[in-house]
Design an enzyme around this catalytic site. Structure first.
Site: not given
Length: 353
Positions: A272, A290, A317
């Protein structure tokens, strides 16, 4: 004397305050507010409190100002129950569609607006109030609504008068590097770990059937960009019963991976920080830990982390479709995405396509 600040005691008080509110008793509304805040304080983790105070709430205020400046609240009100999405708002305002989408997701996660469908948003009592001058004028804000995408040209660089990427700036400012590293060790304290039951089936998918003589080095897992090795220590304690040999080595993950034929390569909160093209250069055989942003109803810890990535690194994100595109471009396919119920992070298992 029994305590009144435990979650159980607060819940009992909330029930009484709710009854008083239903009877329209003076002060009941205020009491409900106080008890609601007290309940949050009683159950949230210190790391969650930091995320709420430092990321989620400042981003909510900033996005409300953006929404006022670009007349989002008026457009939502005009759309009625049908709602409106980022594409239509971008056409009306001229602002970047991706930036609008990220803004709306966080406003919905913070209950300023409501989500009615994938990329569809409708009003709330609060957002309608922000169409009135007496409330709107308290949120006036002006900014250039471009979507930052470069590590060297984002909100962090504008605030700190630098062209250095965030991590390079930390390297040149050792006190902040030490503080950041210390905080990162506590960021997930008390939150679900990837090795916890109900998250990723580590033994079945990773450990079972592993042959220490397989491959060049007989390596079970390479933790790429693993910081202080906290994730490997969790694996060692929880799954390997304290066994296994761990070795810390330096490596530029934009260069070929020196450890060949490991059972899996693991990246936790690494990608990210990087653009899609940089992610393609980093990827090997994968366990990617993630955040995966849901298409609908993401929680505020998810959207606030997205806002932090925007501010610090001009990155973001990603949704599951975003991840699918990245791993496909790197020559992989997603086997499965594992989630912990109501957790923020996911474990993406991918293999060569």
């Amino acid at each position: 004397m029994s305590r009144t600040d435990t979650p159980e005691a607060i819940l009992a008080q909330l029930q009484n305050a709710g009854s008083a509110y239903a009877r329209k008793k003076p002060g009941a509304r205020e009491q409900l507010l106080n008890l609601g805040y007290a309940l949050v304080s009683a159950v949230e983790l210190p790391s969650e409190a930091i995320q709420r105070m430092g990321w989620a709430e400042p981003a909510r205020a900033a996005h409300c100002r953006i929404a006022v400046e670009l007349n989002f609240f008026e457009s939502l009100k005009e759309s009625g129950s049908q709602g409106i999405g980022p594409k239509d708002l971008a056409a009306k305002t001229g602002a970047d569609k991706v930036l609008i989408a990220r803004t709306l997701k966080h406003l919905a996660a913070m209950n300023v607006i409501a989500e009615s469908g994938t990329d569809k948003y409708v009003t709330t009592r609060l957002s309608n109030a922000f169409t009135e001058p007496r409330y709107r004028d308290g949120l006036i804000y002006t900014i250039n609504y471009a979507h930052p995408t470069k590590l060297t040209d984002g909100p962090f660089q504008a605030a700190h008068k630098t062209e250095l990427p965030f991590f390079a700036w930390l390297d040149q400012n050792p006190p902040y590097l030490q503080i950041f590293s210390s905080y990162m060790s506590a960021y997930r304290a008390g939150k679900p770990s990837w090795v916890d039951p109900g998250f990723y089936p580590v033994f079945e998918r990773l450990v079972e059937g592993f042959d220490t003589k397989s491959g060049t080095d007989g390596v079970l897992l390479v933790d790429v960009g693993g910081g202080r090795g906290q994730d490997l220590q969790e694996l060692r304690r929880s799954i390997l019963s304290g066994g296994g040999i761990f070795e810390a080595t330096g490596h530029d993950f934009f260069t070929p991976q020196p450890v060949k034929d490991a059972r899996a390569y693991y990246l936790h909160s690494v990608l990210h920080d990087w653009s899609d093209d940089d992610c393609i250069k980093i990827l090997e055989q994968l366990l990617i830990n993630e955040i995966v942003v849901p298409d609908r109803n993401p929680t505020w810890p998810v959207t606030s982390m997205d806002q932090l990535m925007l501010a610090l690194g001009a990155m973001r994100e990603r949704t599951q479709s975003d991840w699918e595109n990245i791993v496909k471009r790197a020559g992989f396919k997603i086997v499965q995405v594992y989630n912990y119920e109501m957790g923020s992070e996911s474990l993406i298992e991918a293999e060569l396509a």
